[in-house]
Design a protein around this motif. Structure first.
Motif, mmCIF file in Angstrom:
data_model
loop_
_atom_site.group_PDB
_atom_site.id
_atom_site.type_symbol
_atom_site.label_atom_id
_atom_site.label_comp_id
_atom_site.label_asym_id
_atom_site.label_seq_id
_atom_site.Cartn_x
_atom_site.Cartn_y
_atom_site.Cartn_z
ATOM 1 N N LEU A 7 0.841 -1.195 0.000
ATOM 2 C CA LEU A 7 0.000 0.000 0.000
ATOM 3 C C LEU A 7 0.876 1.245 0.000
ATOM 4 C CD1 LEU A 7 -2.678 -0.944 2.689
ATOM 5 C CD2 LEU A 7 -3.016 -0.872 0.229
ATOM 6 N N PRO A 8 0.468 2.295 -0.703
ATOM 7 C CA PRO A 8 1.219 3.551 -0.623
ATOM 8 C C PRO A 8 1.086 4.148 0.774
ATOM 9 C CG PRO A 8 -0.811 3.837 -1.885
ATOM 10 C CD PRO A 8 -0.664 2.370 -1.634
ATOM 11 N N LEU A 9 1.997 5.035 1.135
ATOM 12 C CA LEU A 9 2.041 5.591 2.481
ATOM 13 C C LEU A 9 0.734 6.255 2.876
ATOM 14 C CD1 LEU A 9 3.671 6.170 5.026
ATOM 15 C CD2 LEU A 9 4.555 8.239 3.909
ATOM 16 N N TRP A 10 0.090 6.973 1.939
ATOM 17 C CA TRP A 10 -1.141 7.680 2.302
ATOM 18 C C TRP A 10 -2.262 6.720 2.666
ATOM 19 C CZ3 TRP A 10 -5.874 7.206 -0.016
ATOM 20 C CH2 TRP A 10 -5.912 6.613 -1.275
ATOM 21 N N ALA A 95 8.982 1.734 7.416
ATOM 22 C CA ALA A 95 10.316 1.408 7.913
ATOM 23 C C ALA A 95 10.725 -0.007 7.503
ATOM 24 C CB ALA A 95 10.352 1.553 9.435
ATOM 25 N N LYS A 96 9.779 -0.946 7.548
ATOM 26 C CA LYS A 96 10.103 -2.316 7.135
ATOM 27 C C LYS A 96 10.500 -2.366 5.658
ATOM 28 C CE LYS A 96 6.465 -4.585 8.821
ATOM 29 N NZ LYS A 96 5.601 -5.716 9.255
ATOM 30 N N GLU A 97 9.786 -1.603 4.836
ATOM 31 C CA GLU A 97 10.129 -1.573 3.409
ATOM 32 C C GLU A 97 11.515 -0.965 3.192
ATOM 33 O OE1 GLU A 97 6.990 0.432 1.323
ATOM 34 O OE2 GLU A 97 5.435 -0.917 2.111
ATOM 35 N N MET A 98 11.839 0.084 3.937
ATOM 36 C CA MET A 98 13.138 0.742 3.792
ATOM 37 C C MET A 98 14.264 -0.155 4.319
ATOM 38 S SD MET A 98 12.025 4.630 4.865
ATOM 39 C CE MET A 98 13.643 5.343 4.598
ATOM 40 N N LEU A 99 14.010 -0.858 5.428
ATOM 41 C CA LEU A 99 15.015 -1.773 5.968
ATOM 42 C C LEU A 99 15.229 -2.954 5.024
ATOM 43 C CD1 LEU A 99 13.991 -1.706 9.751
ATOM 44 C CD2 LEU A 99 16.090 -0.778 8.743
ATOM 45 N N ASP A 100 14.137 -3.418 4.425
ATOM 46 C CA ASP A 100 14.246 -4.485 3.409
ATOM 47 C C ASP A 100 15.163 -4.048 2.269
ATOM 48 O OD1 ASP A 100 13.067 -6.938 3.912
ATOM 49 O OD2 ASP A 100 11.048 -6.224 3.449
ATOM 50 N N ALA A 101 14.939 -2.831 1.804
ATOM 51 C CA ALA A 101 15.738 -2.304 0.689
ATOM 52 C C ALA A 101 17.208 -2.161 1.069
ATOM 53 C CB ALA A 101 15.179 -0.957 0.243
#
Length: 201
Positions: A7-10, A95-101
């Motif tokens: 899902l997008p952030l919004w 944060a999970k998506e950014m940590l995954d990346a």
């Protein structure tokens, strides 16, 4: 998921806002009773409400102010919960998506994301929690008027007296209170989701 995509952030923020608002509206009377019972011991003896327990508090509020009295401060309570949930849920997923990346996986990702979410939940909700508490525990002044006419009046007077940092008094203590709650909630939720996925739910 959104057609197989995150899902997008919004949309995450909107889900958090909705869940927080509905949940806090239902719990607002209990929150009011808690705030007043906690504040009672700090008042002079002749100004105390002397509630014996939560049920006595709720029944006394209804007798004195009617059913509507149970929802004094409900507006700030709802907005505060919406801000807390938005900060917690949206930032956790992001944060999970950014940590995954960044190549962070497993338990470090789960605990790291939940810690970040706890910070944002605290930062978003403390100003509103401050306003909510001030309104819920206020008592009439000697002339019979209330210290604040509403949430906006409380915010304006607080800003005029102490500036924007006045809304963040006690942030470290508030973070210690909110962050563990957020982290436990999000870590447990993550493992429940993983269990459901493994069982094909």
């Amino acid at each position: 998921m959104n057609e197989g995509k995150p899902l997008p952030l919004w949309q995450k923020a909107a889900c958090g806002l909705t869940a927080g608002g509905l949940g806090s509206l239902v719990g607002s009377p209990a929150d009011l009773a808690l705030i007043r019972m906690q504040a009672d011991g700090t008042l002079p003896v002749d100004q105390r409400r002397n509630y014996r327990n939560a049920f006595h508090s709720l029944s006394s509020i209804v007798k004195e102010d009617g059913i509507g009295g149970l929802f004094v401060g409900a507006g700030p309570t709802v907005v505060r919960a919406m801000a807390l949930n938005m900060g917690m849920l949206a930032s956790n997923d992001q944060a999970k998506e950014m940590l995954d990346a960044a190549g962070v996986t497993g338990a470090p990702k789960i605990f790291g994301a939940s810690a970040i979410a706890g910070f944002f939940a605290s930062a978003f909700s403390l100003p509103l929690d401050f306003i909510k508490t001030q309104i819920q525990k206020m008592k009439p002044l000697p002339d019979g008027t209330m210290p604040y006419k509403g949430a906006f009046d409380c915010a304006a007077k607080t800003m005029a007296e102490g500036g924007p940092l006045a809304f963040y008094k006690g942030f470290p203590t508030y973070y210690v209170r909110i962050a563990p709650h957020s982290m436990i909630t999000l870590v447990v939720l993550n493992y429940i989701q993983e269990f459901q996925d493994s069982k094909g739910f």
